[in-house]
Design a protein around this motif. Structure first.
Motif, short mmCIF file in Angstrom:
data_model
loop_
_atom_site.label_atom_id
_atom_site.label_comp_id
_atom_site.label_asym_id
_atom_site.label_seq_id
_atom_site.Cartn_x
_atom_site.Cartn_y
_atom_site.Cartn_z
N ALA A 1 -5.16 0.35 0.76
CA ALA A 1 -4.84 1.58 0.04
C ALA A 1 -6.07 2.38 -0.35
CB ALA A 1 -4.04 1.23 -1.22
N ALA A 2 -7.26 1.78 -0.21
CA ALA A 2 -8.47 2.42 -0.73
C ALA A 2 -8.76 3.77 -0.10
CB ALA A 2 -9.67 1.48 -0.53
N SER A 3 -8.38 3.94 1.17
CA SER A 3 -8.67 5.22 1.85
C SER A 3 -7.57 6.25 1.63
CB SER A 3 -8.85 4.99 3.35
OG SER A 3 -7.65 4.55 3.93
N LEU A 4 -6.45 5.85 1.03
CA LEU A 4 -5.31 6.77 0.91
C LEU A 4 -5.56 7.93 -0.05
CD1 LEU A 4 -2.32 4.25 1.02
CD2 LEU A 4 -3.31 5.59 2.89
N PRO A 5 -6.20 7.71 -1.23
CA PRO A 5 -6.45 8.86 -2.10
C PRO A 5 -7.31 9.93 -1.43
CG PRO A 5 -6.67 6.84 -3.35
CD PRO A 5 -6.54 6.44 -1.91
N ALA A 6 -8.31 9.53 -0.64
CA ALA A 6 -9.12 10.52 0.07
C ALA A 6 -8.26 11.32 1.04
CB ALA A 6 -10.26 9.84 0.82
N SER A 7 -7.29 10.64 1.68
CA SER A 7 -6.37 11.35 2.58
C SER A 7 -5.51 12.32 1.79
CB SER A 7 -5.49 10.35 3.33
OG SER A 7 -6.26 9.57 4.21
N ALA A 8 -5.02 11.88 0.63
CA ALA A 8 -4.18 12.75 -0.20
C ALA A 8 -4.97 13.97 -0.68
CB ALA A 8 -3.65 11.96 -1.40
N VAL A 9 -6.22 13.73 -1.08
CA VAL A 9 -7.07 14.83 -1.55
C VAL A 9 -7.27 15.85 -0.43
CG1 VAL A 9 -9.45 15.39 -2.17
CG2 VAL A 9 -8.25 13.57 -3.39
N ALA B 1 0.82 -1.21 0.00
CA ALA B 1 0.00 0.00 0.00
C ALA B 1 0.85 1.27 0.00
CB ALA B 1 -0.93 0.01 1.21
N PHE B 2 2.05 1.19 0.62
CA PHE B 2 2.92 2.36 0.69
C PHE B 2 4.18 2.17 -0.15
CE2 PHE B 2 0.38 2.47 4.57
CZ PHE B 2 -0.09 3.78 4.54
N ARG C 1 5.76 3.62 -5.81
CA ARG C 1 4.90 4.04 -6.91
C ARG C 1 3.55 4.54 -6.41
NH1 ARG C 1 5.80 -0.09 -12.03
NH2 ARG C 1 8.03 0.34 -12.33
N VAL C 2 3.04 3.90 -5.37
CA VAL C 2 1.77 4.36 -4.79
C VAL C 2 1.96 5.73 -4.16
CG1 VAL C 2 -0.01 3.88 -3.08
CG2 VAL C 2 0.98 2.00 -4.40
N LEU C 3 3.08 5.94 -3.47
CA LEU C 3 3.34 7.22 -2.83
C LEU C 3 3.46 8.35 -3.86
CD1 LEU C 3 5.87 6.18 -0.03
CD2 LEU C 3 3.43 6.66 0.19
N VAL C 4 4.10 8.05 -5.00
CA VAL C 4 4.19 9.06 -6.06
C VAL C 4 2.80 9.41 -6.58
CG1 VAL C 4 5.00 9.51 -8.41
CG2 VAL C 4 6.53 8.44 -6.75
#
Length: 393
Positions: A338-346, A210-211, A214-217
């Motif tokens: 990883a599903a909740s990570l984009p919402a955190s990034a946003v 999840a981290f 490539r995911v972090l980028v």
């Protein structure tokens, strides 16, 4: 996670409807507070700026608490997690309406934000179980669409209710609507187990995927693109009033048009993500740069400023389904975590953008605010192009 072979298309669509309504409630709860901050400040005997920390508390709860809750509940069936998060979210929101302590109000907002993040992550994981891969982007767009529609409709309506019945009345109406939505989740959501990867692998193994770099980028792309937008959007009202030179009444019309474009763009972005998520993200990034450039160059002309806002609205959140799709693809077996990570990034991007916009405004004025937002999105283009190479299909 693969769609259930026994799940009919109709049942799947009803489940998506329940998720759409749920995220509509979440989005309305998150943002309606902006329209009643002065009422809360008066009622709790704090300044308006102090009341503004309620927005920050929610965003921090979502950014940090959402992934933490997702990790802690990774082995729970998604259906169970969805209704449990919604129930707890409604209780946290209800607590806001009965407390007289600002500190407890702040705590309730942070808890609600964390539950919001966990719910959205579980909803994206559920979409992967409900729909076949070729419709995943559209399913993601339905989940995000509830938030987009809440921005265009739920927030203005909630603000109107809050100004009429008081801020507590606004949140009590949201809780009442949320209770109906909770019943819909219980009735319409099929049984969805945690992904095979989540069951078989330990949390440490999940976290490595999840981290992964490539995911972090990809998450950094989300922070930059939303940060660039909210550097400008946070101060779009004074920009329209002072630079574009339109009236207060016209500002409302401009923002309504932007909100409608955002909702349309979110659904269109889901369809485009199903066709090619990497190209969709890159194209949206480029168009976003052009839209902000148009706003900077022609912001003094109302018609062209309106065109820039409409184009911006269409691509600004239309890129989020592709971002979510790309993160799920790159995370592989850890897509549930990883599903909740984009919402955190946003939300991290929104917070950073508002801060940078304030600094630019204080230092150099409204035009500088647009330049800073434009540069953030422009710097992101090479990163978006790079991520497109990783997942080209």
């Amino acid at each position: 996670m693969h769609p259930s072979p026994t799940l009919s298309r109709t049942r799947g669509n009803l489940a998506l409807l329940a998720l759409f309504l749920a995220t509509f409630v979440l989005g309305s709860t998150e943002l309606v507070i902006v329209g009643v901050l002065d009422l809360i400040a008066t009622d709790t005997a704090v300044t308006v700026s102090s009341a503004g920390t309620l927005v920050t508390a929610y965003a921090l709860g979502l950014c940090l608490g959402g992934p933490a809750l997702t990790a802690a509940t990774i082995r729970l069936p998604r259906r169970t997690l969805l209704w449990a998060c919604m129930l707890a979210f409604l209780l946290a929101t209800l607590a806001m309406t009965v407390t007289t302590s600002f500190a407890l109000l702040l705590l309730a907002r942070a808890v609600a934000g964390a539950l919001h993040g966990a719910f959205v992550g579980a909803a994206f994981a559920a979409v992967g179980a409900i729909l076949p891969a070729e419709r995943l982007g559209r399913g993601i767009a339905v989940v995000l669409g509830g938030i987009a529609v809440s921005t265009a409709m739920g927030v203005p309506l909630g603000t109107l209710i809050g100004r009429t019945l008081g801020w507590r009345g606004a949140f009590m109406v949201i809780v009442a609507v949320g209770a109906v939505v909770l019943a819909g989740l219980l009735l319409l959501m099929p049984a969805i187990h945690a992904s095979a990867g989540g069951e078989a692998a330990g949390l440490r193994s999940q976290a490595r995927s999840a981290f992964a770099p490539r995911v972090l980028v990809m998450l950094a792309v989300g922070v930059l693109l939303l940060g660039g937008q909210f550097t400008v959007f946070t101060y779009i009202t004074p920009f329209l009033l002072e630079v574009t030179g339109i009236s207060d009444a016209q500002v409302s019309g401009f923002l309504l048009a932007y909100g409608v474009a955002t909702a349309i763009g979110t659904f269109a972005g889901g369809w485009a993500a199903d066709r090619n998520a990497s190209r969709t993200l890159l194209a949206a990034n480029i168009v976003l740069v052009l839209a902000l450039g148009l706003l900077y160059l022609t912001g003094t002309i109302p018609v062209l400023a309106a065109v820039a806002l409409l184009v911006w609205g269409l691509v600004g959140f239309g890129l989020v389904p592709a971002l979510q799709y790309q993160v799920a693809t790159l995370a592989g077996p850890a897509r549930d975590l990883a599903a909740s990570l984009p919402a955190s990034a946003v939300n991290a991007g929104i917070a950073v953008g508002a801060l940078l916009g304030g600094w630019a405004l204080t230092g150099s004025g409204l035009s500088a605010v647009v330049i800073v937002g434009l540069l953030m999105c422009l710097v992101c283009v090479p990163l978006t192009w790079l991520t497109a190479q990783w997942t080209a299909r």
